[in-house]
Design an enzyme around this catalytic site. Structure first.
Site, short mmCIF file in Angstrom:
data_model
loop_
_atom_site.label_atom_id
_atom_site.label_comp_id
_atom_site.label_asym_id
_atom_site.label_seq_id
_atom_site.Cartn_x
_atom_site.Cartn_y
_atom_site.Cartn_z
N CYS A 174 -9.67 30.15 33.87
CA CYS A 174 -10.74 29.20 33.50
C CYS A 174 -12.16 29.73 33.76
CB CYS A 174 -10.56 27.86 34.19
SG CYS A 174 -8.95 27.55 34.86
N ARG A 196 -1.09 35.11 42.08
CA ARG A 196 -1.22 34.16 43.17
C ARG A 196 -0.30 34.57 44.30
NH1 ARG A 196 -1.53 28.60 39.62
NH2 ARG A 196 -3.29 29.31 38.35
N GLN A 215 -0.05 33.18 31.84
CA GLN A 215 -0.16 31.81 31.34
C GLN A 215 -0.46 31.82 29.85
OE1 GLN A 215 -3.42 30.61 33.98
NE2 GLN A 215 -2.04 29.12 34.88
N ASP A 251 -2.56 30.29 28.22
CA ASP A 251 -3.69 29.45 28.61
C ASP A 251 -4.63 29.20 27.44
OD1 ASP A 251 -4.99 27.99 30.47
OD2 ASP A 251 -5.61 29.68 31.73
N HIS A 300 -8.62 26.93 26.82
CA HIS A 300 -9.62 25.96 27.27
C HIS A 300 -10.38 25.46 26.07
CE1 HIS A 300 -8.66 28.27 30.93
NE2 HIS A 300 -8.65 27.04 31.43
N LYS A 346 -5.18 13.65 33.88
CA LYS A 346 -4.33 14.61 33.19
C LYS A 346 -3.05 13.96 32.65
CE LYS A 346 -2.01 16.02 37.41
NZ LYS A 346 -1.40 17.05 38.19
N HIS A 401 -8.04 21.91 29.95
CA HIS A 401 -7.14 23.04 30.24
C HIS A 401 -5.78 22.66 29.67
CE1 HIS A 401 -9.62 24.24 33.89
NE2 HIS A 401 -9.90 22.96 33.82
#
Ligand SMILES: [Zn+2]
Ligand SMILES: [Zn+2]
Length: 648
Positions: free
Chosen positions: A337, A366, A384, A386, A388, A472, A518
């Protein structure tokens, strides 16, 4: 008289001292037969607990999680009784219900308990169960409680009681057995019809390795023998479908101690599978108006100080990497992000340019403790899917719906038919915990709920479950074995646009904050492949299969014809390989079954002469002899049926 409010809102009057079982009886005899525990004013009580005040009552049966908990916890008392009788001198400690059963931690003294002891204990437990002994809770004074366990020479229970306040201590009796217990039991032992001890393990008293070591005995129990049988079959099936086992057998991924724990290595077949998944989503995202971006695997520490990530997770993350000379500090990217915020910031945007949808298959790192690592579901480095979305507050509604569409498309194409959704809202009593004005929160929460409604989702609303930075929507999918997995979170964010000072020029020519969404339908490629493996048992949807067909020749004589078939399949975009080894056809078929090939094409004299293949379908068997083109048509039709194009 007392007033009892039931979950449907109806209120019934009872004499003071009426029990939940009395309430159940007043509703129906059928319900009373099934009630095994209850909750009164948010406190778990027993079906026999006298109710003395007005209050709200929920009755639990085996079908409720709380009912199962009471069932399993009560069975742990029965197991403790059996153990005490069969192994005199054993000292009992604690015996809670857990997911799918219960355990009891016991000091067996000189005896080492093994699986050989299980049958004996189970038989005695069933005998006790058949006695239909009531579970009876009674209050005891602290002095009496201490006295009871000092006489038994049980230092563990004594220690537990010493930490309890006088006046709050209860014992539970059934048959000849007594245990220190807070409560939460079923009415009597008679409803326990099936028991099974599962395993033994070591455990330290109070989880402290400096304290005495105990033996933890795990077990489970059911109200019907049939349910135990089904549960054991499910466990067997889950073992077969363990993604770590299948990953090895299907040659998808591996781990190397040299490379490091929690860092998966994708083998060629796995990498190809992953690439197909990525291409599938990329194609849909393109249709949905996403643009691909790329960002590096590390970022300056300052970037994560700005995002707030460093303050929150810095201590428990991989520590900064330092440059040798410049004194710079970098972090392995824990999330994409912040990078995407800076990509947004590289251009000045007008409201006419929005929404911007930046997507990246971004690899993040992580730190997880080594004991927490598990196959592909808990790793230290993962990619991910991912994206945005940066939009105006007015566009949030529409964008949210589009993300739901895309997520549902992913589930549908991959065979996840059972799913539920959870909408997480802020706690209206604690508004100061959240960033962003009432106005924007109301707008976003309404947008999510109306989107969930309009898309016909089966959803629940959880108040107070939102993150501090936005509401969310989470999807939970149920796999083929009935296990739930969280997949596909869609999260609204007011925080990062603030922290990164993201702006766009509005129609009023003023500067405004965009809203950020996200989203990651797969979550991560690693976890998704793991879930897909366990859901399908390795029988992926045909479009995703590493190899869709295998050509098995009856003997080496048909090598040339096998090659011809393979080329024809490749020309029809079917992924296949041939097995021309000098082995019996029976052996080749068995191995191909193990390899989960969806189709086997058997070729011999007849087929080579006619230009045909004899087709066996995985799980179905022989489906006939046909020209190669006809087979290709079958495959392509099947793919078209499951893999439709994404439409907006
Ligand atoms: Zn108990
Ligand atoms: Zn994000």
């Amino acid at each position: 008289m007392i007033k009892v409010t039931l979950p449907d809102g109806s209120i019934k009057e009872f004499e003071q001292g009426a029990t939940p079982m009395d309430v159940a009886n007043s509703i129906s005899a059928g319900l009373a037969r099934n009630v095994i525990s209850a909750k009164f004013n948010d406190k778990i009580v027993e079906a026999s607990t006298p109710l003395t005040t007005d209050g709200a009552l929920t009755l639990y049966t085996w079908n409720d999680d709380e009912g199962k908990k009471a069932f399993w916890h009560s069975t742990s008392h029965v197991m403790a009784q059996a153990i005490e009788e069969l192994y005199p001198g054993s000292k009992l400690t604690i015996g809670p219900a857990i997911e799918n059963g219960f355990y009891y931690d016991v000091d067996f003294g000189e005896h080492t308990l093994s699986e050989n002891d299980f049958g004996k204990i189970e038989n005695r437990m069933l005998e006790i169960a058949r006695g239909k002994h009531d579970f009876k809770l009674r209050e005891v004074s602290k002095a009496d409680a201490l006295d009871y366990y000092k006489k038994q020479d049980n230092p563990f229970k004594v220690e537990l009681i010493e930490n309890l306040e006088d006046g709050t201590i209860t014992f539970c009796d059934h048959d000849t057995f007594t245990d220190l217990c807070r409560g939460g039991h079923i009415p009597n032992t008679g409803i326990i019809k099936a028991v099974k001890l599962m395993s033994v393990a070591g455990a330290y008293w109070r989880g402290d390795e400096k304290k005495p070591q105990l033996t933890r005995v795990y077990g489970t129990s059911f109200p019907k023998q049939k349910e135990l049988k089904e549960y054991l079959e499910l466990l067997e099936e889950a073992k077969k479908r363990d993604h770590r086992k299948l990953g090895r057998e299907l040659e998808l991924f591996t781990f190397s101690q040299k490379v490091g724990q929690g860092l998966p290595l994708w083998l060629p077949k796995g990498a190809a599978l992953r690439e197909r998944l990525e291409n599938f989503l990329k194609k849909a995202q393109k249709t949905a108006g996403y643009e691909m971006v790329v960002s590096p695997h590390i970022g300056q520490k300052e970037l994560y100080v700005t995002s707030g990530h460093y303050a929150k997770y810095g201590e428990d993350s991989f520590q900064p990497i330092k440059t040798p000379n410049e004194g710079e500090e970098f972090l392995l990217k824990p999330m994409n992000c912040p990078h995407h915020c800076e990509i947004y910031n590289a251009t000045s945007w007008s409201y006419r340019d929005l929404p911007k949808r930046f997507a990246e298959f971004g690899t993040v790192y992580r730190y997880e403790q080594s004991g927490e690592l598990h196959g592909l579901t808990r790793v230290r480095g993962f990619t991910q899917d991912d994206a945005h979305i940066f939009c105006t507050p007015d566009q949030l509604d529409e964008e949210f719906k589009k993300v739901i569409d895309l997520t549902l498309y992913v589930f549908d194409s991959l065979g996840f038919e059972n799913f539920t959704a959870q909408v997480s809202l802020r706690d209206p009593e604690n508004k100061e915990k959240y960033i962003g004005s009432d106005d924007v929160w109301d707008k976003a929460e309404n947008a999510i709920i109306s989107a969930a409604k309009e898309k016909g989702l089966n959803y629940v609303v959880e108040t107070g479950e939102a993150a501090f930075y936005g509401p969310k929507l989470d999807f939970m999918v149920k796999d083929a074995l009935g296990r739930n997995w969280q997949l596909g979170t869609i999260q609204v964010d007011y925080n990062l646009p603030e922290r990164f000072d993201l702006t766009y020029k509005g129609s009023d020519n003023e500067s405004h904050r965009p809203v950020m969404i996200h989203r990651a339908p797969f979550g991560s490629m690693e976890r998704f492949v793991a879930i897909l493996l366990e859901h399908t048992g390795g029988n992926f949807p045909l479009w995703l299969m590493p190899e869709q067909a295998i050509i098995l020749s009856l003997s080496e004589k048909y090598e040339k014809y096998s090659q011809k078939v393979l080329t024809l399949l490749e020309n029809n975009e079917i992924r296949a390989r041939k097995d021309n080894r000098n082995e019996t056809i029976g052996k080749k078929i068995r191995e191909a079954e193990m390899g989960k090939y969806p189709y086997m094409l058997i070729v011999g004299e007849q087929e080579a002469n006619d230009g045909t293949v004899s087709v066996r379908k995985h799980g179905e068997g022989d489906i006939g002899t046909m020209p190669v083109e006809a087979f290709a048509e079958i495959v392509n039709n099947e793919i078209r049926k499951t893999l439709k194009a994404f439409e907006v």
